[in-house]
Design a protein around this motif. Structure first.
Motif, PDB file in Angstrom:
ATOM      1  N   PHE A 226      20.700  15.158  25.735  1.00 58.63           N
ATOM      2  CA  PHE A 226      19.357  15.155  25.161  1.00 58.63           C
ATOM      3  C   PHE A 226      19.329  14.207  23.970  1.00 58.63           C
ATOM      4  O   PHE A 226      20.303  14.082  23.235  1.00 58.63           O
ATOM      5  CB  PHE A 226      18.908  16.564  24.760  1.00 58.63           C
ATOM      6  N   GLU A 227      18.198  13.524  23.816  1.00 56.98           N
ATOM      7  CA  GLU A 227      18.111  12.457  22.818  1.00 56.98           C
ATOM      8  C   GLU A 227      17.740  12.996  21.449  1.00 56.98           C
ATOM      9  O   GLU A 227      16.933  13.918  21.306  1.00 56.98           O
ATOM     10  CB  GLU A 227      17.099  11.402  23.253  1.00 56.98           C
ATOM     11  N   THR A 228      18.331  12.392  20.415  1.00 58.76           N
ATOM     12  CA  THR A 228      18.050  12.763  19.030  1.00 58.76           C
ATOM     13  C   THR A 228      18.180  11.501  18.180  1.00 58.76           C
ATOM     14  O   THR A 228      18.141  10.387  18.702  1.00 58.76           O
ATOM     15  CB  THR A 228      19.022  13.878  18.571  1.00 58.76           C
ATOM     16  N   ASP A 229      18.302  11.650  16.876  1.00 63.27           N
ATOM     17  CA  ASP A 229      18.680  10.533  16.015  1.00 63.27           C
ATOM     18  C   ASP A 229      19.792  11.018  15.089  1.00 63.27           C
ATOM     19  O   ASP A 229      20.106  12.212  15.039  1.00 63.27           O
ATOM     20  CB  ASP A 229      17.488   9.963  15.239  1.00 63.27           C
ATOM     21  N   PHE A 230      20.407  10.105  14.359  1.00 63.27           N
ATOM     22  CA  PHE A 230      21.569  10.461  13.540  1.00 63.27           C
ATOM     23  C   PHE A 230      21.210  11.521  12.496  1.00 63.27           C
ATOM     24  O   PHE A 230      21.997  12.442  12.242  1.00 63.27           O
ATOM     25  CB  PHE A 230      22.120   9.208  12.858  1.00 63.27           C
ATOM     26  N   ARG A 231      20.047  11.388  11.899  1.00 65.84           N
ATOM     27  CA  ARG A 231      19.637  12.320  10.846  1.00 65.84           C
ATOM     28  C   ARG A 231      19.440  13.729  11.401  1.00 65.84           C
ATOM     29  O   ARG A 231      19.958  14.711  10.849  1.00 65.84           O
ATOM     30  CB  ARG A 231      18.344  11.808  10.199  1.00 65.84           C
TER      31      ARG A 231
ATOM     32  N   TYR B 120      19.140  24.883   4.987  1.00 69.61           N
ATOM     33  CA  TYR B 120      18.599  23.626   5.503  1.00 69.61           C
ATOM     34  C   TYR B 120      18.252  22.667   4.355  1.00 69.61           C
ATOM     35  O   TYR B 120      18.488  21.462   4.446  1.00 69.61           O
ATOM     36  CB  TYR B 120      17.362  23.879   6.364  1.00 69.61           C
ATOM     37  N   GLU B 121      17.713  23.209   3.277  1.00 72.08           N
ATOM     38  CA  GLU B 121      17.383  22.384   2.119  1.00 72.08           C
ATOM     39  C   GLU B 121      18.643  21.754   1.533  1.00 72.08           C
ATOM     40  O   GLU B 121      18.651  20.575   1.152  1.00 72.08           O
ATOM     41  CB  GLU B 121      16.682  23.234   1.059  1.00 72.08           C
ATOM     42  N   SER B 122      19.727  22.522   1.481  1.00 74.50           N
ATOM     43  CA  SER B 122      20.981  21.995   0.954  1.00 74.50           C
ATOM     44  C   SER B 122      21.543  20.897   1.843  1.00 74.50           C
ATOM     45  O   SER B 122      22.113  19.911   1.356  1.00 74.50           O
ATOM     46  CB  SER B 122      21.996  23.139   0.817  1.00 74.50           C
ATOM     47  N   VAL B 123      21.357  21.035   3.157  1.00 76.03           N
ATOM     48  CA  VAL B 123      21.778  19.991   4.089  1.00 76.03           C
ATOM     49  C   VAL B 123      20.906  18.750   3.939  1.00 76.03           C
ATOM     50  O   VAL B 123      21.401  17.623   3.827  1.00 76.03           O
ATOM     51  CB  VAL B 123      21.714  20.510   5.542  1.00 76.03           C
TER      52      VAL B 123
ATOM     53  N   ARG C 149      27.222  26.177   9.479  1.00 72.64           N
ATOM     54  CA  ARG C 149      27.161  27.095   8.352  1.00 72.64           C
ATOM     55  C   ARG C 149      26.376  28.354   8.699  1.00 72.64           C
ATOM     56  O   ARG C 149      26.519  29.376   8.038  1.00 72.64           O
ATOM     57  CB  ARG C 149      26.529  26.382   7.148  1.00 72.64           C
ATOM     58  N   GLY C 150      25.557  28.259   9.744  1.00 72.95           N
ATOM     59  CA  GLY C 150      24.719  29.369  10.167  1.00 72.95           C
ATOM     60  C   GLY C 150      25.316  30.154  11.298  1.00 72.95           C
ATOM     61  O   GLY C 150      26.446  30.637  11.225  1.00 72.95           O
TER      62      GLY C 150
ATOM     63  N   GLU D 202      20.676  14.943  14.125  1.00 73.45           N
ATOM     64  CA  GLU D 202      21.943  15.479  14.613  1.00 73.45           C
ATOM     65  C   GLU D 202      22.733  16.125  13.489  1.00 73.45           C
ATOM     66  O   GLU D 202      23.223  17.255  13.632  1.00 73.45           O
ATOM     67  CB  GLU D 202      22.786  14.373  15.253  1.00 73.45           C
ATOM     68  N   VAL D 203      22.853  15.438  12.367  1.00 71.99           N
ATOM     69  CA  VAL D 203      23.686  15.993  11.299  1.00 71.99           C
ATOM     70  C   VAL D 203      22.990  17.172  10.613  1.00 71.99           C
ATOM     71  O   VAL D 203      23.642  18.146  10.221  1.00 71.99           O
ATOM     72  CB  VAL D 203      24.104  14.911  10.279  1.00 71.99           C
ATOM     73  N   PHE D 204      21.674  17.129  10.502  1.00 70.59           N
ATOM     74  CA  PHE D 204      20.958  18.260   9.894  1.00 70.59           C
ATOM     75  C   PHE D 204      21.131  19.525  10.742  1.00 70.59           C
ATOM     76  O   PHE D 204      21.405  20.605  10.227  1.00 70.59           O
ATOM     77  CB  PHE D 204      19.472  17.939   9.741  1.00 70.59           C
ATOM     78  N   SER D 205      20.947  19.385  12.065  1.00 67.05           N
ATOM     79  CA  SER D 205      21.086  20.558  12.934  1.00 67.05           C
ATOM     80  C   SER D 205      22.537  20.999  13.022  1.00 67.05           C
ATOM     81  O   SER D 205      22.838  22.205  13.041  1.00 67.05           O
ATOM     82  CB  SER D 205      20.530  20.258  14.333  1.00 67.05           C
TER      83      SER D 205
END
Length: 347
Positions: free
Chosen positions: A197-202, A296-299, A213-214, A204-207
């Motif tokens: 499935f397609e995403t972008d670098f940002r 998520y805010e910290s990421v 951590r979740g 990917e790392v946020f999720s």
């Protein structure tokens, strides 16, 4: 690409039906794939690519445990196994699979060998997304792509050997050649993805950082520990506490979820369990929602990246990490787990 309906949201994904392995081999037939790093993701991706018929070499520091592991896995020094810089020189696609800290340290060497026409491949968006902190900024005349298997390299390899696949995301950050997207998909098929499935670098790392951590690691470990501790305080034995907290989850219920969803798992439990689960689910959801907001805010602000990078820069980080992991290993709950696993019936 196949159009799939995900609960009312239509999404395009790539499966092996419309992009078979034979097509992937044809797309990459003139490429030398250099897998840099043989730690977490490196072995699974390199071995799967090799077994799938691609031209693969491995780059790793000599006289290291991972070099020895690569040799045991059949990589031949001087033929398919090289020091990192030599692998960078020989490869046309450089799969940058070192740890995030390792990528920062090796980046000047890798960048030196990224000549026009080469491809830089990641399995994590960390280095590119947090470039202000990592210093990883590729020149504009190379392709920069990502294939991120949704699981450990160990799982990627195990599922491959079972004839299955681990789903992966893919992304294109730079498309200097005009072929970056097709190459990314071909590599995703080559490493053994179930579907892509397609995403972008940002994203990917946020999720990814949120998930680690979740629910995938941090939150899961915390919730299990809280329930086990409560049961022990209330007088339940270690065996009972562990079985009701972990063993039933990992050996029974989560397999039903994997098979056919959470509702399927509920349907295969008692009406008492169903009623209680439905009544308490929302309370747990509402209790942890603010924690996930903070996470998520910290990421997103780069704070988690800063913490990780600064920790890895400490000369005694590895020693401190081993102490923390030992505390987890030696806790009563996971010592109880070790005994429970020994008591499982042998196949």
């Amino acid at each position: 690409m196949a159009k799939i309906n995900f609960g009312g949201v239509e999404e395009e994904v790539v499966t092996r039906e419309e992009f078979p392995l034979e097509k992937a081999r044809e797309v990459l037939k003139n490429e030398t794939i250099a897998v840099l790093g043989y730690g977490v993701q490196g072995p699974g991706q390199a071995l799967n690519l090799r077994d799938n018929g691609f031209n693969v070499i491995v780059g790793q520091r000599k006289d290291s445990k991972t070099w020895d592991k690569a040799v045991k896995d059949g990589w031949v020094p001087g033929k398919t196994l090289f020091e990192l810089e030599e692998a960078c020189e020989k490869g046309t696609i450089l799969q940058f699979l070192l740890s995030d800290a390792g990528q920062i340290a090796l980046w000047p060497t890798v960048k030196k060998h990224l000549k026009k026409g080469k491809t830089l491949y990641f399995s994590h968006g960390f280095g590119i997304t947090y470039k202000e902190q990592t210093g990883i900024v590729p020149d504009a005349d190379i392709d920069v792509i990502l294939v991120a298997p949704k699981g450990s390299g160990t799982s990627l390899r195990r599922l491959f050997l079972e004839g299955k696949g681990l789903n992966s995301s893919f992304a294109v950050h730079q498309n200097a050649s005009g072929k970056a997207r097709e190459n990314a998909i071909a590599l995703g098929i080559g490493v053994g993805s179930g579907y892509l499935f397609e995403t972008d670098f940002r994203k990917e790392v946020f999720s990814d950082l949120t998930g680690e951590r979740g629910t995938l690691m941090g939150a899961l470990a915390g919730i299990l520990e809280a329930q086990y501790t409560l049961l022990r305080k209330k007088g339940h034995s270690p065996s009972e506490s562990f079985n009701e907290t972990v063993e039933e989850l990992t050996e029974s219920l989560i397999k039903l979820v994997a098979e056919n969803g959470m509702d399927w798992m509920y349907a295969n439990c008692s009406t008492t369990a169903q009623r209680g689960a439905l009544d308490w689910k929302n309370r747990f959801r509402d209790a942890v929602a603010p924690v996930f907001d903070d996470l998520y805010e910290s990421v997103a602000t780069g704070n988690e990246a800063r913490i990780t990078i600064e920790a890895n820069r400490q000369p005694d980080y590895r020693a401190k990490l081993e102490v923390e992991l030992a505390e987890l290993h030696n806790s009563e709950m996971w010592q109880a787990g070790a005994q429970v696993r020994k008591l499982r019936p042998k196949q």
